[in-house]
Design a protein around this motif. Structure first.
Motif, PDB file in Angstrom:
ATOM      1  N   VAL A  67      14.164 -35.788  -5.766  1.00 21.34           N
ATOM      2  CA  VAL A  67      13.284 -36.607  -6.594  1.00 21.34           C
ATOM      3  C   VAL A  67      11.804 -36.405  -6.263  1.00 21.34           C
ATOM      4  O   VAL A  67      10.948 -36.923  -6.965  1.00 21.34           O
ATOM      5  N   ALA A  68      11.494 -35.698  -5.204  1.00 18.05           N
ATOM      6  CA  ALA A  68      10.096 -35.424  -4.870  1.00 18.05           C
ATOM      7  C   ALA A  68       9.931 -33.973  -4.446  1.00 18.05           C
ATOM      8  O   ALA A  68       9.381 -33.161  -5.177  1.00 18.05           O
ATOM      9  N   MET A  69      10.435 -33.631  -3.266  1.00 17.66           N
ATOM     10  CA  MET A  69      10.326 -32.252  -2.793  1.00 17.66           C
ATOM     11  C   MET A  69      11.241 -32.067  -1.593  1.00 17.66           C
ATOM     12  O   MET A  69      11.726 -33.031  -1.000  1.00 17.66           O
ATOM     13  N   ASP A  70      11.473 -30.814  -1.255  1.00 15.10           N
ATOM     14  CA  ASP A  70      12.082 -30.433   0.011  1.00 15.10           C
ATOM     15  C   ASP A  70      10.994 -29.711   0.809  1.00 15.10           C
ATOM     16  O   ASP A  70      10.087 -29.104   0.227  1.00 15.10           O
ATOM     17  N   PHE A  71      11.098 -29.761   2.128  1.00 13.75           N
ATOM     18  CA  PHE A  71      10.120 -29.047   2.950  1.00 13.75           C
ATOM     19  C   PHE A  71      10.791 -28.476   4.184  1.00 13.75           C
ATOM     20  O   PHE A  71      11.595 -29.155   4.847  1.00 13.75           O
ATOM     21  N   GLY A  72      10.476 -27.216   4.477  1.00 11.30           N
ATOM     22  CA  GLY A  72      10.952 -26.576   5.688  1.00 11.30           C
ATOM     23  C   GLY A  72       9.919 -25.591   6.186  1.00 11.30           C
ATOM     24  O   GLY A  72       8.917 -25.314   5.514  1.00 11.30           O
ATOM     25  N   ARG A  73      10.158 -25.054   7.380  1.00  8.22           N
ATOM     26  CA  ARG A  73       9.219 -24.098   7.976  1.00  8.22           C
ATOM     27  C   ARG A  73      10.009 -22.980   8.630  1.00  8.22           C
ATOM     28  O   ARG A  73      11.043 -23.218   9.256  1.00  8.22           O
ATOM     29  N   ILE A  74       9.506 -21.757   8.489  1.00  5.69           N
ATOM     30  CA  ILE A  74      10.136 -20.623   9.145  1.00  5.69           C
ATOM     31  C   ILE A  74       9.051 -19.685   9.647  1.00  5.69           C
ATOM     32  O   ILE A  74       8.048 -19.446   8.963  1.00  5.69           O
ATOM     33  N   THR A  75       9.237 -19.148  10.848  1.00  3.26           N
ATOM     34  CA  THR A  75       8.314 -18.177  11.427  1.00  3.26           C
ATOM     35  C   THR A  75       8.950 -16.802  11.346  1.00  3.26           C
ATOM     36  O   THR A  75      10.051 -16.590  11.858  1.00  3.26           O
ATOM     37  N   LEU A  76       8.268 -15.870  10.701  1.00  2.00           N
ATOM     38  CA  LEU A  76       8.771 -14.505  10.591  1.00  2.00           C
ATOM     39  C   LEU A  76       8.476 -13.746  11.885  1.00  2.00           C
ATOM     40  O   LEU A  76       7.612 -14.142  12.680  1.00  2.00           O
ATOM     41  N   PRO A  77       9.203 -12.637  12.122  1.00  2.00           N
ATOM     42  CA  PRO A  77       9.022 -11.887  13.373  1.00  2.00           C
ATOM     43  C   PRO A  77       7.600 -11.410  13.624  1.00  2.00           C
ATOM     44  O   PRO A  77       7.206 -11.190  14.767  1.00  2.00           O
ATOM     45  N   ASN A  78       6.800 -11.253  12.570  1.00  2.00           N
ATOM     46  CA  ASN A  78       5.415 -10.812  12.767  1.00  2.00           C
ATOM     47  C   ASN A  78       4.471 -11.969  13.053  1.00  2.00           C
ATOM     48  O   ASN A  78       3.261 -11.778  13.145  1.00  2.00           O
ATOM     49  N   GLY A  79       5.008 -13.196  13.202  1.00  2.00           N
ATOM     50  CA  GLY A  79       4.184 -14.349  13.522  1.00  2.00           C
ATOM     51  C   GLY A  79       3.714 -15.142  12.324  1.00  2.00           C
ATOM     52  O   GLY A  79       3.125 -16.218  12.479  1.00  2.00           O
ATOM     53  N   LEU A  80       3.937 -14.642  11.121  1.00  3.81           N
ATOM     54  CA  LEU A  80       3.551 -15.361   9.913  1.00  3.81           C
ATOM     55  C   LEU A  80       4.443 -16.588   9.752  1.00  3.81           C
ATOM     56  O   LEU A  80       5.666 -16.497   9.823  1.00  3.81           O
ATOM     57  N   VAL A  81       3.823 -17.745   9.552  1.00  9.34           N
ATOM     58  CA  VAL A  81       4.561 -19.001   9.391  1.00  9.34           C
ATOM     59  C   VAL A  81       4.571 -19.382   7.913  1.00  9.34           C
ATOM     60  O   VAL A  81       3.511 -19.482   7.287  1.00  9.34           O
ATOM     61  N   LEU A  82       5.758 -19.583   7.385  1.00  8.88           N
ATOM     62  CA  LEU A  82       5.894 -19.989   5.990  1.00  8.88           C
ATOM     63  C   LEU A  82       6.198 -21.474   5.913  1.00  8.88           C
ATOM     64  O   LEU A  82       7.144 -21.952   6.546  1.00  8.88           O
ATOM     65  N   PHE A  83       5.392 -22.205   5.144  1.00  2.00           N
ATOM     66  CA  PHE A  83       5.695 -23.585   4.789  1.00  2.00           C
ATOM     67  C   PHE A  83       6.369 -23.526   3.424  1.00  2.00           C
ATOM     68  O   PHE A  83       5.757 -23.119   2.430  1.00  2.00           O
ATOM     69  N   VAL A  84       7.623 -23.925   3.378  1.00  3.93           N
ATOM     70  CA  VAL A  84       8.450 -23.752   2.181  1.00  3.93           C
ATOM     71  C   VAL A  84       8.662 -25.102   1.518  1.00  3.93           C
ATOM     72  O   VAL A  84       9.247 -26.011   2.106  1.00  3.93           O
ATOM     73  N   PHE A  85       8.196 -25.229   0.289  1.00  3.38           N
ATOM     74  CA  PHE A  85       8.318 -26.463  -0.477  1.00  3.38           C
ATOM     75  C   PHE A  85       9.273 -26.240  -1.651  1.00  3.38           C
ATOM     76  O   PHE A  85       9.050 -25.352  -2.476  1.00  3.38           O
ATOM     77  N   GLY A  86      10.321 -27.031  -1.712  1.00  2.00           N
ATOM     78  CA  GLY A  86      11.233 -26.987  -2.848  1.00  2.00           C
ATOM     79  C   GLY A  86      10.806 -28.005  -3.885  1.00  2.00           C
ATOM     80  O   GLY A  86      10.556 -29.174  -3.570  1.00  2.00           O
ATOM     81  N   THR A  87      10.697 -27.571  -5.127  1.00  3.51           N
ATOM     82  CA  THR A  87      10.246 -28.463  -6.201  1.00  3.51           C
ATOM     83  C   THR A  87      11.438 -29.173  -6.841  1.00  3.51           C
ATOM     84  O   THR A  87      12.554 -28.666  -6.818  1.00  3.51           O
ATOM     85  N   PRO A  88      11.203 -30.342  -7.438  1.00  8.08           N
ATOM     86  CA  PRO A  88      12.271 -30.988  -8.200  1.00  8.08           C
ATOM     87  C   PRO A  88      12.554 -30.194  -9.469  1.00  8.08           C
ATOM     88  O   PRO A  88      11.645 -29.595 -10.046  1.00  8.08           O
ATOM     89  N   GLY A  89      13.814 -30.179  -9.893  1.00  9.71           N
ATOM     90  CA  GLY A  89      14.189 -29.333 -11.011  1.00  9.71           C
ATOM     91  C   GLY A  89      14.169 -29.977 -12.384  1.00  9.71           C
ATOM     92  O   GLY A  89      14.083 -29.286 -13.394  1.00  9.71           O
ATOM     93  N   GLN A  90      14.246 -31.311 -12.448  1.00  8.82           N
ATOM     94  CA  GLN A  90      14.352 -31.957 -13.743  1.00  8.82           C
ATOM     95  C   GLN A  90      12.988 -32.159 -14.401  1.00  8.82           C
ATOM     96  O   GLN A  90      11.981 -32.363 -13.734  1.00  8.82           O
ATOM     97  N   ASP A  91      13.003 -32.155 -15.728  1.00  8.99           N
ATOM     98  CA  ASP A  91      11.766 -32.306 -16.497  1.00  8.99           C
ATOM     99  C   ASP A  91      10.996 -33.560 -16.101  1.00  8.99           C
ATOM    100  O   ASP A  91       9.765 -33.548 -16.061  1.00  8.99           O
ATOM    101  N   ARG A  92      11.691 -34.651 -15.835  1.00 10.30           N
ATOM    102  CA  ARG A  92      11.012 -35.924 -15.599  1.00 10.30           C
ATOM    103  C   ARG A  92      10.216 -35.943 -14.292  1.00 10.30           C
ATOM    104  O   ARG A  92       9.447 -36.876 -14.062  1.00 10.30           O
ATOM    105  N   PHE A  93      10.396 -34.935 -13.441  1.00 12.28           N
ATOM    106  CA  PHE A  93       9.640 -34.874 -12.184  1.00 12.28           C
ATOM    107  C   PHE A  93       8.575 -33.785 -12.195  1.00 12.28           C
ATOM    108  O   PHE A  93       7.930 -33.531 -11.176  1.00 12.28           O
TER     109      PHE A  93
END
Length: 201
Positions: free
Chosen positions: A71-97
């Motif tokens: 209903v809002a978002m998902d959030f996670g974090r992953i560090t790649l082997p080269n040190g790059l840190v990704l902040f990963v945001f999942g969006t809501p899928g329904q039109d109303r959001f």
């Protein structure tokens, strides 16, 4: 994985560079699953149970076992082997959001658009959103049990995508497969940025 390095990343030395990316797509396509699969921290989820009010609004015909929705978002974090840190945001899928998308998209360098080939039209809005805003994106074709095989070319034609947009098959339940999706996106972002700099100069 070292192929995701660029001059910008390499020049950072030991300091971590962070990149915000989005995971988008239709209802029940696997966004929460992907974020949960790759996150090195306990992922933030904003899921609520599906209720009778969603009947006739949320199409669960292809995902009958689904009992919750973001209903809002998902959030996670992953560090790649080269040190790059990704902040990963999942969006809501329904039109109303969708009113939340502009806020979630602020500062994002790229996006993964997940696709369920049984409901291909569900990703049209996501593709249109990122195309209109010039945000680099890739297509991740999530392999659901019992679905037929479609080539990247078939998916590209069905979505009317240019040849520069990567289309890859994946199983977002598998951590390594989900990581491969994110690495493909980072590589695409780097290529896009390099091309834009070349045009500028």
């Amino acid at each position: 994985m070292e192929s995701v390095r660029s001059d910008a990343v390499a020049s950072a030395g030991d300091s971590a560079l962070t990149v915000k990316i989005l995971v988008a797509g239709g209802f029940g396509v696997g966004k929460t699953t992907l974020v949960s699969a790759v996150s090195e921290i306990r992922p933030l989820r904003t899921e609520e149970a599906l209720t009778e009010k969603s009947i006739g609004i949320d199409d669960t015909s292809a995902v009958a076992a689904k009992t919750t929705t973001t209903v809002a978002m998902d959030f996670g974090r992953i560090t790649l082997p080269n040190g790059l840190v990704l902040f990963v945001f999942g969006t809501p899928g329904q039109d109303r959001f969708w009113f939340m998308w502009d806020e979630l998209a602020k500062g994002a360098l790229g996006a993964v658009v997940l696709v369920d080939t049984r409901r291909l039209a569900d990703c049209f809005a996501s593709v249109d959103y990122f195309e209109r805003r010039g945000v680099p994106f890739i297509i991740g074709v999530n392999r659901f049990d019992g679905t037929g095989h479609h080539s990247p070319e078939q998916i590209r034609d069905a979505l009317d995508l240019g040849s520069n947009v990567p289309v890859i098959s994946c199983d977002v339940r598998d951590r390594e497969d989900a990581k491969r999706v994110l690495i493909t996106l980072v590589e695409h972002i780097m290529r896009t940025m390099s091309s834009q700099r070349a045009v500028t100069y």
